[in-house]
Design an enzyme around this catalytic site. Structure first.
Site, PDB file in Angstrom:
ATOM      1  N   GLU A  91      -6.249  -5.462  -3.534  1.00 18.52           N
ATOM      2  CA  GLU A  91      -7.229  -4.373  -3.557  1.00 18.52           C
ATOM      3  C   GLU A  91      -8.537  -4.711  -4.281  1.00 18.52           C
ATOM      4  OE1 GLU A  91      -5.677  -0.636  -4.917  1.00 18.52           O
ATOM      5  OE2 GLU A  91      -4.075  -0.604  -3.437  1.00 18.52           O
ATOM      6  N   GLU A 108       1.967  -2.291   0.139  1.00 16.24           N
ATOM      7  CA  GLU A 108       2.297  -1.163  -0.745  1.00 16.24           C
ATOM      8  C   GLU A 108       2.286   0.119   0.063  1.00 16.24           C
ATOM      9  OE1 GLU A 108      -0.136  -0.579  -4.262  1.00 16.24           O
ATOM     10  OE2 GLU A 108      -0.096  -2.729  -4.709  1.00 16.24           O
TER      11      GLU A 108
END
Ligand code: FCB
Length: 467
Positions: free
Chosen positions: A155, A363
């Site tokens: 991220e 995720e």
């Protein structure tokens, strides 16, 4: 590939052991006043000492893969000095333990714990940091053996925008121009990591994980549609375009001209490095966002979805629902809207617009207000429902032709949820933070069955089984 995911600072603890030096998260959690309850990762789940027990949990669960991150400040505590053998040894033991249990390790090189000494020199707003990352990447690529798939970054949006623009995360800066520069330097570092892997260990696969999303306009008014496109630019296109098309979206470059240095830091050849072909893409997905209404809260904080001023305590969560909510839509304990249809939509968009390389959901998961019942059990049927809906969405995406190869629940353990400290629980295993005791939640047992059968049981039966 069925797995669960964790990250070093969120679970390891042992922050001053075996030569580890501080990261920006040690500094931020101790000194910013912006983490709920003043929590820190000093002890966290004590995974550094209890990793054997956690490996056994993974084996009981039956996962075929485990995603974790490596703490840069354990490997290169002095940044430029020699690698720290004691730090490498911890990950060698972890990797060996995974292999013994027939679990594929999926390490991430960077899950937000930048060595503080690099932040002191400008952090991700400075180009030099990308090259220090390349040195660190070379060390772990060469020294940690037995890895088939490496991930460079987790991220980068969150590192750049929550860390440098909005101040919710370490290092807590509030400078949009620095965040745009950080965007580029994180991507450049990723590209340098890919190049290092190709030359040093050509047999390994390499990719990265992005937190991509679906941003919807709440109306058909042009002003909302435009704001949605800008938010989408920051959330999705600013990452996917350079990685898969070798260019930044023009509207974004223009937008950040007003915030120096912004994208003026881009140098000749950088985009070729950034767009070096990768072998897979990791996608983290939690929920969609809606853009609508007065001011549009700066396009819902450029699609992190957070609104309002920077929180002191408690922090505004980075994916909070927007000013206008979709009526009746359920939410998690993070206040994130639950809508699995957005996951299918996102995966199809990646395929149609960007790439058909293998995708992994690196995720997906949810925080709920779990508790230990008098009989010692932790029943979390809402989490089962959330995961069931998202796995159904994955199946839908596969039907639509998406090349989806794996799925990882966030997270194996309850852990240090960044600005929320220990106040939010995402684990499928409960952690008693006073004793370190681990209690598998109902979701753990459910997921173990999903993996064993490679199929979802009927949801009503799964929920009934938690009673
Ligand atoms: C993601 C992070 C992960 C965790 C989940 C809830 O943004 O990658 O570490 O905090 O959110």
């Amino acid at each position: 590939m069925w797995g669960t995911a964790t990250a070093a600072y969120q679970i390891e603890g042992a922050v001053a052991e075996d030569g580890r030096t501080p990261s920006i998260w040690d500094t931020f959690s101790h000194h910013s006043g912006r983490v709920v309850n003043g929590d820190t990762g000093d002890v966290a789940c004590d995974h550094y000492h209890r990793y054997e027990e956690d490996l056994d949990l993974l084996a009981d669960l039956g996962v075929t893969a485990y995603r974790f991150s490596i703490a840069w400040p354990r490997i290169h505590p002095d940044v430029t000095g020699p690698a720290n053998e004691a730090g490498l040894d911890f990950y060698k033991r972890l990797i060996a333990g995974l292999h013994e249990r027939n679990i594929t390790p999926l390490p991430t090189m960077y899950h937000w714990d930048l060595p503080q000494s690099l932040e002191d020199k400008g952090g991700w707003a400075t180009r030099e940091t990308s090259f220090r990352f390349a040195d660190y990447a070379a060390t772990v690529l060469e020294r940690l053996e037995g890895i088939e798939k490496w991930t460079t970054f987790n991220e980068p949006w969150t590192s750049a925008w929550l860390g440098y623009a909005y101040g919710h995360h370490a290092p807590g800066r509030e400078d949009i121009g620095a965040a745009a520069a950080a965007t580029h330097h994180l991507l450049l570092a990723h590209g340098l990591g890919v190049e290092a892997a190709r030359s040093l260990v050509p047999e390994v696969e390499i990719g990265l994980t992005l937190n991509l999303g679906v941003l919807r306009s709440g109306t058909n008014e042009q002003v909302d549609l435009d704001a949605t496109w800008r938010g989408d630019g920051n959330q999705n296109r600013i990452w996917l375009d350079p990685l898969f098309r070798g260019s930044y979206p023009e509207d974004m470059v223009k937008l950040y001209e007003a915030h120096p240095p912004g994208f003026s830091v881009v140098q000749e050849g950088d985009l070729a490095t950034i767009s070096s072909p990768i072998d897979f893409l990791g996608v983290n997905f939690y929920g969609p966002g809606t853009i609508m209404g007065e001011g549009r809260e700066l396009e819902a904080r450029m699609a992190g979805y957070n609104v309002g001023p920077r929180p002191e305590a408690p922090p505004v969560n980075h994916l909070a629902g927007l000013g206008v909510e979709t009526p009746g839509r359920p939410k998690t304990a993070m206040e994130w809207e639950i809508d699995a249809t957005a996951l299918r939509e996102l995966l199809v968009r990646i395929k149609d617009e960007y790439t058909t390389i293998p995708l992994y959901i690196t995720e997906n998961g949810a925080a709920f207000n779990d508790y230990v019942a008098v009989d010692g059990k932790v029943r979390d049927p809402q989490r089962i429902q959330y995961l069931d809906e998202h796995l159904e969405a994955c199946l839908g995406a596969i039907d639509d032709g998406v090349n989806l190869q794996g799925y990882f629940i966030w997270s194996l353990l309850d852990n240090f949820e960044w600005g929320f400290g220990y106040s939010r629980r995402f684990g499928i295993v409960w952690i008693d933070y006073d004793t370190g005791r681990r209690i598998p939640k109902s979701t753990f047992h459910w997921y173990s069955g999903v993996i064993a059968n490679n199929a979802l049981p009927p949801l009503d039966e799964a929920i009934a089984a938690t009673r």
